[in-house]
Design a protein around this motif. Structure first.
Motif, PDB file in Angstrom:
ATOM      1  N   ASP A 139       0.836  -1.217   0.000  1.00 61.72           N
ATOM      2  CA  ASP A 139       0.000   0.000   0.000  1.00 61.72           C
ATOM      3  C   ASP A 139       0.865   1.260   0.000  1.00 61.72           C
ATOM      4  OD1 ASP A 139      -2.237  -1.601   0.051  1.00 61.72           O
ATOM      5  OD2 ASP A 139      -2.781  -1.154   2.122  1.00 61.72           O
ATOM      6  N   GLU A 168      -6.517   2.109  -1.546  1.00 57.65           N
ATOM      7  CA  GLU A 168      -7.573   2.477  -0.604  1.00 57.65           C
ATOM      8  C   GLU A 168      -8.681   1.425  -0.563  1.00 57.65           C
ATOM      9  OE1 GLU A 168      -8.836   6.378  -1.831  1.00 57.65           O
ATOM     10  OE2 GLU A 168      -7.027   7.329  -1.014  1.00 57.65           O
ATOM     11  N   GLN A 169      -8.944   0.775  -1.702  1.00 60.06           N
ATOM     12  CA  GLN A 169     -10.071  -0.139  -1.804  1.00 60.06           C
ATOM     13  C   GLN A 169      -9.705  -1.614  -1.644  1.00 60.06           C
ATOM     14  OE1 GLN A 169     -12.320   0.539  -5.416  1.00 60.06           O
ATOM     15  NE2 GLN A 169     -11.844   2.712  -5.354  1.00 60.06           N
ATOM     16  N   GLN A 173      -3.660   5.053  -6.214  1.00 63.47           N
ATOM     17  CA  GLN A 173      -4.143   5.488  -4.897  1.00 63.47           C
ATOM     18  C   GLN A 173      -5.492   4.838  -4.594  1.00 63.47           C
ATOM     19  OE1 GLN A 173      -2.494   7.484  -2.560  1.00 63.47           O
ATOM     20  NE2 GLN A 173      -4.172   6.814  -1.245  1.00 63.47           N
TER      21      GLN A 173
END
Length: 110
Positions: free
Chosen positions: A8, A36-37, A32
């Motif tokens: 990440d 995040e997901q 990004q």
């Protein structure tokens, strides 16, 4: 790049790219969104590695497994031949071309 996604670590991913890479801004936003997901895990198999000590053309078979973050745990698997052009920038290599950029589109877990 694959390790940066798994960690990440968007800044580390972007550090490997030439900011002049066509589509850089979109790619940065998409990466990004991915971190995040989803939790990302990659498997990369080299297929082509040609060039010189200052520029190389690579093609890899890239399998990207994206598992939705949270309790649901849905998985999306992408596999595609990804072409990269890398150029030496001092002591480091930077990706100056990446195709297809859509490989790094945000996941759609519907």
């Amino acid at each position: 790049m694959a390790a940066s996604l798994a960690e990440d670590n968007v800044p580390a991913f972007l550090k490997l790219l030439d900011p002049k890479l066509p589509g850089y801004t979109t790619l940065a936003a998409n990466v990004q969104a991915i971190v995040e997901q989803a939790d990302a895990h990659s498997g990369i198999t080299p297929m082509i590695n040609e060039g010189s000590d200052t520029a190389r053309t690579l093609q890899v078979d890239w399998e990207l497994r994206l598992t939705r973050k949270g309790a649901e745990g849905r998985m999306l698997i992408r596999e595609e031949a990804v072409s990269l052009t890398v150029r030496r920038d001092g002591k480091h290599w930077r990706v100056s071309k990446l195709d297809p950029l859509s490989f790094f589109a945000p996941p759609d877990f519907r």
